[in-house]
Scaffold this motif. Structure first.
Motif, short mmCIF file in Angstrom:
data_model
loop_
_atom_site.label_atom_id
_atom_site.label_comp_id
_atom_site.label_asym_id
_atom_site.label_seq_id
_atom_site.Cartn_x
_atom_site.Cartn_y
_atom_site.Cartn_z
N ARG A 1 -19.14 -71.35 -45.59
CA ARG A 1 -18.27 -71.07 -46.71
C ARG A 1 -16.84 -71.15 -46.20
O ARG A 1 -16.54 -70.67 -45.11
CB ARG A 1 -18.54 -69.68 -47.30
CG ARG A 1 -17.73 -69.34 -48.54
CD ARG A 1 -18.19 -68.01 -49.12
NE ARG A 1 -17.48 -67.69 -50.35
CZ ARG A 1 -16.32 -67.04 -50.41
NH1 ARG A 1 -15.75 -66.62 -49.28
NH2 ARG A 1 -15.74 -66.80 -51.56
N MET A 2 -15.96 -71.78 -46.98
CA MET A 2 -14.58 -71.99 -46.53
C MET A 2 -13.60 -71.33 -47.49
O MET A 2 -13.76 -71.44 -48.71
CB MET A 2 -14.28 -73.48 -46.40
CG MET A 2 -12.92 -73.79 -45.80
SD MET A 2 -12.72 -75.55 -45.42
CE MET A 2 -12.75 -76.25 -47.07
N THR A 3 -12.60 -70.67 -46.93
CA THR A 3 -11.59 -69.99 -47.73
C THR A 3 -10.20 -70.38 -47.26
O THR A 3 -9.92 -70.38 -46.06
CB THR A 3 -11.74 -68.45 -47.61
OG1 THR A 3 -13.05 -68.07 -48.04
CG2 THR A 3 -10.70 -67.74 -48.44
N LEU A 4 -9.33 -70.74 -48.19
CA LEU A 4 -7.91 -70.95 -47.92
C LEU A 4 -7.13 -69.89 -48.68
O LEU A 4 -7.34 -69.71 -49.88
CB LEU A 4 -7.44 -72.34 -48.36
CG LEU A 4 -7.69 -73.49 -47.36
CD1 LEU A 4 -9.15 -73.88 -47.33
CD2 LEU A 4 -6.82 -74.69 -47.70
N GLN A 5 -6.27 -69.21 -47.97
CA GLN A 5 -5.49 -68.12 -48.57
C GLN A 5 -4.01 -68.34 -48.33
O GLN A 5 -3.54 -68.23 -47.20
CB GLN A 5 -5.93 -66.77 -48.00
CG GLN A 5 -5.27 -65.57 -48.64
CD GLN A 5 -5.62 -65.42 -50.11
OE1 GLN A 5 -6.79 -65.55 -50.49
NE2 GLN A 5 -4.62 -65.15 -50.94
N THR B 1 -4.42 -71.67 -52.43
CA THR B 1 -5.50 -70.69 -52.32
C THR B 1 -6.71 -71.18 -53.11
O THR B 1 -6.59 -71.48 -54.30
CB THR B 1 -5.06 -69.32 -52.86
OG1 THR B 1 -3.97 -68.82 -52.07
CG2 THR B 1 -6.20 -68.31 -52.83
N PHE B 2 -7.84 -71.29 -52.46
CA PHE B 2 -9.11 -71.57 -53.13
C PHE B 2 -10.23 -71.33 -52.12
O PHE B 2 -9.99 -71.18 -50.92
CB PHE B 2 -9.17 -73.01 -53.67
CG PHE B 2 -9.19 -74.09 -52.62
CD1 PHE B 2 -10.38 -74.63 -52.16
CD2 PHE B 2 -8.01 -74.58 -52.08
CE1 PHE B 2 -10.40 -75.63 -51.20
CE2 PHE B 2 -8.01 -75.58 -51.12
CZ PHE B 2 -9.21 -76.10 -50.68
N ASP B 3 -11.46 -71.25 -52.61
CA ASP B 3 -12.60 -71.13 -51.71
C ASP B 3 -13.72 -72.06 -52.15
O ASP B 3 -13.78 -72.46 -53.32
CB ASP B 3 -13.09 -69.67 -51.60
CG ASP B 3 -13.48 -69.09 -52.94
OD1 ASP B 3 -12.73 -68.27 -53.46
OD2 ASP B 3 -14.54 -69.48 -53.48
N ASP C 1 -17.95 -72.62 -51.68
CA ASP C 1 -19.22 -72.08 -51.20
C ASP C 1 -20.04 -73.16 -50.51
O ASP C 1 -19.85 -74.36 -50.71
CB ASP C 1 -20.02 -71.52 -52.38
CG ASP C 1 -19.45 -70.23 -52.91
OD1 ASP C 1 -18.86 -69.47 -52.10
OD2 ASP C 1 -19.57 -69.98 -54.12
N THR D 1 -10.07 -70.25 -43.25
CA THR D 1 -11.18 -69.56 -42.60
C THR D 1 -12.49 -70.25 -42.93
O THR D 1 -12.77 -70.54 -44.10
CB THR D 1 -11.26 -68.09 -43.06
OG1 THR D 1 -10.00 -67.46 -42.86
CG2 THR D 1 -12.33 -67.35 -42.27
N HIS E 1 -16.43 -69.67 -42.64
CA HIS E 1 -17.47 -68.67 -42.41
C HIS E 1 -18.79 -69.40 -42.22
O HIS E 1 -19.37 -69.90 -43.19
CB HIS E 1 -17.59 -67.72 -43.60
CG HIS E 1 -16.27 -67.20 -44.09
ND1 HIS E 1 -15.69 -66.06 -43.61
CD2 HIS E 1 -15.41 -67.69 -45.04
CE1 HIS E 1 -14.54 -65.85 -44.24
NE2 HIS E 1 -14.36 -66.82 -45.11
#
Length: 251
Positions: free
Chosen positions: A11-15, A31-33, A35, A69, A71
């Motif tokens: 899972r990838m997250t941009l903040q 910002t987005f994520d 799954d 990030t 995960h």
């Protein structure tokens, strides 16, 4: 139907990701994520920051502010593979299809490690998955645009990557080859990988992608294709031309 997630799922997250060049903001507060098991299209006009976004995710560009990030389900799995634009590749370099895919193993395991039996078997399996086993000995210069893109997908698979980034993979590729490439990417999605594909082609986005990120230096919208392409978003992306595209699509 998606299969159970494989060990390379993530899972990838941009903040709040912000990237600057010489005082110029190329990406602002992105910002987005995403799954595991998602095929995402990244769309926007020229200069919108699509390549910059991919370079930032891949760690090739410094992030001024914010964080990317990943995960991973299996911390031993390969993290990310990046397929750049065709213009970034020196097509005159005389390498075979197998050579290029084996480069994915070298990236994964180290350039000074001699490929072993498992590496060769994996490369052959990756070529089989993208339908290029019969072209394994061909030079890259002998392939069509669609075949070259599938070689790079095979190289990404050889890296055992959790996330695949493809920058303008449809460029110079005919419609039939595009659909063949999408089928391969959808198979990878069904195994639990994340696939991001930057494209200028707005044709059949709903049939190709699970999610679409609309980017114009900032996130204009992110979600299922049927929901994000409102007239407001199209105008934010493409100006008055975007409004015309919206009206044409509603006729």
């Amino acid at each position: 139907m998606k299969s159970a997630l494989n060990p390379h799922s993530a899972r990838m997250t941009l903040q709040g990701v912000t990237v600057e060049f010489d005082g110029h903001t190329a990406l602002n507060n992105v910002t987005f994520d995403v799954d595991a098991g998602t095929l995402m299209g990244v769309v926007g006009p020229n200069g919108a920051g699509k390549s910059t976004l991919f370079n930032a995710i891949a760690g090739l560009l410094p992030v001024r502010r914010g964080k990317v990030t990943l995960h991973r389900v299996d911390q031993g799995s390969g993290a990310l593979a990046y397929v750049p634009q065709r213009e970034s590749v020196n097509w005159r370099f005389p390498v075979t299809v197998t050579d290029v895919v084996m480069m994915g193993r070298c990236c994964r395991l180290g350039w000074f490690r001699r490929p072993g039996k498992r590496d060769r078997e994996l490369v052959n399996a990756c070529l089989g998955r993208v339908g290029l086993w019969d072209h394994r000995s061909a030079l890259m210069t002998e392939l069509s645009g669609g075949q070259r893109q599938r070689v790079f997908v095979a190289r990404a698979l050889a890296q055992e990557a959790s996330v695949l980034l493809l920058d303008e993979a449809f460029s110079g590729v005919d419609a039939g080859a595009q659909e063949g490439l999408v089928e391969v990417l959808q198979t990878l999605r069904d195994e639990g990988r994340i696939v991001l594909l930057a494209t200028h082609d707005l044709t059949n986005l709903g049939g190709r992608f699970d999610q679409v990120l609309c980017l114009n230096r900032h996130v204009c919208a992110c979600g299922p294709p049927q929901q994000v392409f409102t007239s407001e978003v199209m105008e934010e992306l493409y100006g008055a031309h975007g409004l015309r595209l919206t009206m044409d699509g509603e006729r």
